[in-house]
Write a protein that holds these residues in place. Structure first.
Motif, PDB file in Angstrom:
ATOM      1  N   LYS A 173       0.742  -1.036   0.063  1.00  0.00           N
ATOM      2  CA  LYS A 173       0.061   0.190  -0.060  1.00  0.00           C
ATOM      3  C   LYS A 173       0.757   1.145   0.037  1.00  0.00           C
ATOM      4  O   LYS A 173       1.637   1.320   0.814  1.00  0.00           O
ATOM      5  CB  LYS A 173      -1.043   0.031   1.013  1.00  0.00           C
ATOM      6  N   ALA A 174       0.608   2.215  -0.854  1.00  0.00           N
ATOM      7  CA  ALA A 174       1.511   3.212  -1.112  1.00  0.00           C
ATOM      8  C   ALA A 174       1.434   4.223   0.064  1.00  0.00           C
ATOM      9  O   ALA A 174       0.275   4.468   0.810  1.00  0.00           O
ATOM     10  CB  ALA A 174       0.868   4.211  -2.192  1.00  0.00           C
ATOM     11  N   GLY A 175       2.553   4.657   0.625  1.00  0.00           N
ATOM     12  CA  GLY A 175       2.818   5.257   1.801  1.00  0.00           C
ATOM     13  C   GLY A 175       2.515   4.767   3.111  1.00  0.00           C
ATOM     14  O   GLY A 175       2.762   5.156   4.198  1.00  0.00           O
ATOM     15  N   VAL A 176       2.440   3.450   3.143  1.00  0.00           N
ATOM     16  CA  VAL A 176       2.106   2.678   4.312  1.00  0.00           C
ATOM     17  C   VAL A 176       2.972   1.440   4.418  1.00  0.00           C
ATOM     18  O   VAL A 176       3.946   1.238   5.628  1.00  0.00           O
ATOM     19  CB  VAL A 176       0.733   2.176   4.050  1.00  0.00           C
ATOM     20  N   GLY A 177       3.256   0.335   3.453  1.00  0.00           N
ATOM     21  CA  GLY A 177       4.188  -0.402   3.567  1.00  0.00           C
ATOM     22  C   GLY A 177       4.001  -1.655   2.859  1.00  0.00           C
ATOM     23  O   GLY A 177       2.895  -1.722   1.882  1.00  0.00           O
ATOM     24  N   ALA A 178       4.500  -2.915   3.206  1.00  0.00           N
ATOM     25  CA  ALA A 178       4.149  -4.079   2.392  1.00  0.00           C
ATOM     26  C   ALA A 178       4.155  -5.288   3.398  1.00  0.00           C
ATOM     27  O   ALA A 178       4.623  -5.207   4.472  1.00  0.00           O
ATOM     28  CB  ALA A 178       5.440  -4.342   1.602  1.00  0.00           C
ATOM     29  N   VAL A 179       3.533  -6.189   3.007  1.00  0.00           N
ATOM     30  CA  VAL A 179       3.368  -7.460   3.832  1.00  0.00           C
ATOM     31  C   VAL A 179       3.209  -8.723   3.214  1.00  0.00           C
ATOM     32  O   VAL A 179       2.750  -8.758   2.118  1.00  0.00           O
ATOM     33  CB  VAL A 179       1.816  -7.397   4.593  1.00  0.00           C
ATOM     34  N   THR A 180       3.686  -9.995   3.694  1.00  0.00           N
ATOM     35  CA  THR A 180       3.629 -11.015   2.770  1.00  0.00           C
ATOM     36  C   THR A 180       2.977 -12.061   3.759  1.00  0.00           C
ATOM     37  O   THR A 180       3.468 -12.157   4.904  1.00  0.00           O
ATOM     38  CB  THR A 180       4.998 -11.492   2.392  1.00  0.00           C
ATOM     39  N   THR A 181       2.426 -12.966   3.208  1.00  0.00           N
ATOM     40  CA  THR A 181       1.934 -14.107   4.115  1.00  0.00           C
ATOM     41  C   THR A 181       2.257 -15.275   3.045  1.00  0.00           C
ATOM     42  O   THR A 181       1.797 -15.641   1.975  1.00  0.00           O
ATOM     43  CB  THR A 181       0.101 -14.190   4.140  1.00  0.00           C
ATOM     44  N   GLN A 182       3.265 -16.221   3.901  1.00  0.00           N
ATOM     45  CA  GLN A 182       3.344 -17.368   3.178  1.00  0.00           C
ATOM     46  C   GLN A 182       3.065 -18.772   4.193  1.00  0.00           C
ATOM     47  O   GLN A 182       3.170 -18.705   5.204  1.00  0.00           O
ATOM     48  CB  GLN A 182       4.964 -17.188   2.776  1.00  0.00           C
ATOM     49  N   HIS A 183       3.600 -19.890   3.464  1.00  0.00           N
ATOM     50  CA  HIS A 183       3.472 -21.274   3.866  1.00  0.00           C
ATOM     51  C   HIS A 183       1.985 -21.310   4.622  1.00  0.00           C
ATOM     52  O   HIS A 183       1.898 -20.726   5.510  1.00  0.00           O
ATOM     53  CB  HIS A 183       4.388 -21.510   4.868  1.00  0.00           C
ATOM     54  N   ARG A 184       1.163 -22.375   4.107  1.00  0.00           N
ATOM     55  CA  ARG A 184      -0.163 -22.363   4.176  1.00  0.00           C
ATOM     56  C   ARG A 184      -0.759 -21.081   4.261  1.00  0.00           C
ATOM     57  O   ARG A 184      -1.215 -20.741   5.116  1.00  0.00           O
ATOM     58  CB  ARG A 184      -0.303 -23.194   5.795  1.00  0.00           C
ATOM     59  N   THR A 185      -0.611 -20.337   3.182  1.00  0.00           N
ATOM     60  CA  THR A 185      -0.825 -19.094   2.858  1.00  0.00           C
ATOM     61  C   THR A 185      -2.101 -18.573   3.399  1.00  0.00           C
ATOM     62  O   THR A 185      -3.271 -18.954   3.003  1.00  0.00           O
ATOM     63  CB  THR A 185      -0.631 -18.786   1.431  1.00  0.00           C
ATOM     64  N   ASP A 186      -2.385 -17.668   4.265  1.00  0.00           N
ATOM     65  CA  ASP A 186      -3.480 -17.038   4.743  1.00  0.00           C
ATOM     66  C   ASP A 186      -3.937 -15.744   4.164  1.00  0.00           C
ATOM     67  O   ASP A 186      -3.150 -14.687   4.459  1.00  0.00           O
ATOM     68  CB  ASP A 186      -3.595 -16.869   6.264  1.00  0.00           C
ATOM     69  N   THR A 187      -4.419 -15.825   2.945  1.00  0.00           N
ATOM     70  CA  THR A 187      -4.566 -14.592   2.300  1.00  0.00           C
ATOM     71  C   THR A 187      -5.352 -13.455   2.950  1.00  0.00           C
ATOM     72  O   THR A 187      -5.410 -12.238   2.689  1.00  0.00           O
ATOM     73  CB  THR A 187      -5.360 -14.978   0.869  1.00  0.00           C
ATOM     74  N   ARG A 188      -6.206 -13.937   4.026  1.00  0.00           N
ATOM     75  CA  ARG A 188      -6.656 -12.783   4.978  1.00  0.00           C
ATOM     76  C   ARG A 188      -5.979 -11.868   5.576  1.00  0.00           C
ATOM     77  O   ARG A 188      -6.142 -10.867   5.674  1.00  0.00           O
ATOM     78  CB  ARG A 188      -7.740 -13.481   5.701  1.00  0.00           C
ATOM     79  N   ALA A 189      -4.768 -12.459   5.853  1.00  0.00           N
ATOM     80  CA  ALA A 189      -3.864 -11.805   6.708  1.00  0.00           C
ATOM     81  C   ALA A 189      -3.008 -10.513   5.707  1.00  0.00           C
ATOM     82  O   ALA A 189      -2.438  -9.502   6.644  1.00  0.00           O
ATOM     83  CB  ALA A 189      -2.645 -12.649   7.191  1.00  0.00           C
ATOM     84  N   GLY A 190      -3.263 -10.461   4.346  1.00  0.00           N
ATOM     85  CA  GLY A 190      -2.550  -9.389   3.998  1.00  0.00           C
ATOM     86  C   GLY A 190      -3.265  -7.847   4.107  1.00  0.00           C
ATOM     87  O   GLY A 190      -2.722  -7.038   4.464  1.00  0.00           O
ATOM     88  N   PRO A 191      -4.706  -8.117   3.855  1.00  0.00           N
ATOM     89  CA  PRO A 191      -5.432  -6.890   3.971  1.00  0.00           C
ATOM     90  C   PRO A 191      -5.391  -6.401   5.467  1.00  0.00           C
ATOM     91  O   PRO A 191      -5.293  -5.182   5.933  1.00  0.00           O
ATOM     92  CB  PRO A 191      -6.713  -7.131   3.558  1.00  0.00           C
TER      93      PRO A 191
END
Length: 212
Positions: free
Chosen positions: A21-39
């Protein structure tokens, strides 16, 4: 800019794992990826949480934290990661100066460090190419134990939508194809911003398939 370069042996990595997200940062979710964790992670960063606080909240509130990997970079350039203790495959993470890398099913625990070192050593390159260089370095250091089949490049700059969102899915050597796609896309990226903000300033590019 905030961005993520990523590659894996599974399909559609760009749809599931990287979030920026611009001006905010970056997040990754990996291994048994929980896509909910990104937002959720981006919302925490938006609220002012640091990268460490964001990763801690994600790991403490997730329903299966022991099986997850999370990583974050905040707007101050601070980085943090979490690798759950129940991850059975070889995994590791490494945080650097304004960057972080995590991996699982990796050939050796030095893969994330190699990626961070490549990113830090390539400050002379444009941001997208620094991310691609990090992916290349991770693969050269051993990569995953299985052939990678998808790769993605996601970058946010000033606007509410990604400046770059490129994906290669279920292809041999997707990192090579991703770099080719970036080389093709690079001269057009600012045009797609202008067509949103100042469309009357645009002129047609002769013989270009990107006049949309």
């Amino acid at each position: 800019m905030f961005g993520i370069g990523i590659a894996t042996s599974a399909v559609a990595v760009g749809n599931r794992c990287p979030w920026v997200k611009a001006g905010v940062g970056a997040v990754t979710t990996q291994h048994r990826t929980d896509t909910r964790a990104g937002p959720i992670g981006l919302e925490l960063l938006t609220m002012g949480c640091s990268a460490a606080e964001t990763v801690r909240v994600l790991s403490e509130t997730n329903d299966f934290p022991g099986e997850r990997q999370f990583a974050a970079v905040d707007k101050e350039g601070r980085a943090a990661f979490w690798s759950g203790p129940e991850i059975e495959c070889l995994n590791a993470g490494h945080a650097g100066d304004g960057c972080v890398s995590t991996g699982n099913f990796i050939a050796n625990t030095g893969v994330p460090k190699a990626m961070v070192e490549a990113f830090e050593a390539s400050s002379h390159l444009v941001f997208a190419e620094r991310l691609l260089a990090a992916v290349d370095a991770g693969l050269e250091a051993g990569g995953e134990t299985k052939p990678i089949m998808s790769a993605a490049l996601l970058i946010a700059h000033r606007e509410s939508w990604p400046l770059v969102d490129l994906r290669i899915d279920w292809a041999q050597d997707p990192h090579v194809e991703l770099r080719k796609l970036w080389d093709f896309y690079e001269p057009h990226q600012e045009r797609f911003v202008k067509q949103v903000l100042t469309p009357s300033d645009l002129t047609l590019l002769a013989d270009s398939p990107m006049n949309v």
